[in-house]
Design an enzyme around this catalytic site. Structure first.
Site, PDB file in Angstrom:
ATOM      1  N   ARG A  18       0.841  -1.192   0.000  1.00 30.68           N
ATOM      2  CA  ARG A  18       0.000   0.000   0.000  1.00 30.68           C
ATOM      3  C   ARG A  18       0.873   1.238   0.000  1.00 30.68           C
ATOM      4  NH1 ARG A  18      -3.393  -2.766  -1.522  1.00 30.68           N
ATOM      5  NH2 ARG A  18      -5.389  -3.306  -0.574  1.00 30.68           N
ATOM      6  N   HIS A  55      -0.941   0.282  -9.708  1.00 33.19           N
ATOM      7  CA  HIS A  55      -1.653  -0.655  -8.814  1.00 33.19           C
ATOM      8  C   HIS A  55      -2.229  -1.847  -9.598  1.00 33.19           C
ATOM      9  CE1 HIS A  55      -3.868  -0.882  -4.694  1.00 33.19           C
ATOM     10  NE2 HIS A  55      -3.680  -2.094  -5.194  1.00 33.19           N
TER      11      HIS A  55
END
Ligand code: OXD
Length: 307
Positions: A222, A270
């Site tokens: 993250r 991502h």
């Protein structure tokens, strides 16, 4: 009784298709639900804050992905529901392939050659062999262990760090207060930690200094794990030689972000490992069945640990 899909990006098609094919229950989205009392389970990805407020019979909230930090970002997350996440072979396999590709690309300088080609420059660079390179997996849970095993199987020297010892053949496992000893042995550091209050900002100047000079950083967990300013400083002073980042504090990465101008950073949007609805649907259906039967659910999330 029914399941509700909630996604901020409203990309529902593949989930509706995959679930409706085999599910014995109805599947709605916030746009199609008529009677909120029908909803017993929600399957969500980055749901808007307050999304769960109006469902009086909600028993289970499942994350559509491996990460569950998005669930805890909602202060109104109901206290009395069971939380689950995805553990899926395709998700692990995709992550294994992605991290392996990044490690190989780094030791063979492929990102640097792409930059040199832009400049029409012929410049051989020193490369490393797999067997000479040690990779540390920070966050040695389900995904971390899968990635560690893959890297080890092709010959990298692999170690892992997590809260509790993990017994994985050929991989040295470090725990809790052994973080510094773990970091000292990492030519490449791969972050696969869950994002919690304990791990937020863990990739910072203090940690970088514990790595060998010129170590390479891969963050596929993250954006919240990384102190982005500290990374720029560590690249400037050579503490870190380069980084591959798939996740960012703000996604999409703002156009004026300093990372865009850094040749040493390889960026991807991502995409390391994206939940596949068709592959995940059977475990959602099984959990729905278990919920109705009052049985223990698969892949439950601890509210205390937040993963
Ligand atoms: C996940 C992700 O957590 O895609 O599954 O980031």
């Amino acid at each position: 009784m029914a399941l509700l899909l909630i996604r901020q990006d409203k990309k529902y098609d593949s989930w509706l298709q995959a679930l409706k094919k085999d599910a014995h229950f109805k599947v709605y989205t916030p746009e199609t639900i008529k009677d909120p009392a029908e909803i017993k389970m929600a399957l969500t990805w980055q749901a808007p804050v307050g999304s769960y407020a109006n469902y009086p019979n909600l028993q289970v909230i499942g994350s559509m992905g491996a990460g569950v930090d998005h669930l805890f970002e909602d202060p109104s997350l109901p206290q009395d529901v069971t939380l689950t996440r995805v553990v899926d072979e395709k998700l692990s396999g995709d992550m294994q392939e992605f991290v392996l590709t990044l490690c190989l690309s780094h030791i063979k300088n492929l990102n640097s050659y792409a930059q040199l080609q832009e400049q029409t420059l012929w410049k051989p660079l020193k490369y490393s062999r797999i067997s000479e390179v040690s990779v540390g997996i920070l966050g040695f849970g389900t995904l971390g262990q899968a990635v560690g095993k893959k890297l080890s199987s092709v010959g990298f020297q692999v170690s892992g760090w997590s809260q509790s010892t993990k017994d994985v053949l050929g991989i040295k496992s470090f725990t809790g207060d052994q973080l510094d000893a773990f970091l000292e042995g990492c030519d490449i550091l791969v972050c696969l930690l869950p994002l919690t209050e304990d791990t937020r900002g863990i990739l910072n100047a203090r940690l970088f200094k514990k790595l060998p000079q010129g170590a390479y950083l891969i963050n596929v967990a993250r954006g919240g794990h990384l102190n982005e300013t500290d990374l720029i400083t560590a690249l400037d002073n050579g503490n870190i030689s380069g980084a591959a980042l798939d996740v960012f504090q703000t996604e999409p990465l703002p156009e004026d972000h300093a990372f865009w101008g850094r040749e040493e950073i390889l960026m991807t949007p991502h995409v390391a490992s994206v939940s596949n609805a068709a592959s995940v649907a059977p475990q959602v259906i099984e959990n729905y069945r278990r919920m109705e039967a009052g049985e223990e659910l698969l892949d439950q999330v601890s509210r205390e640990k937040r993963y």
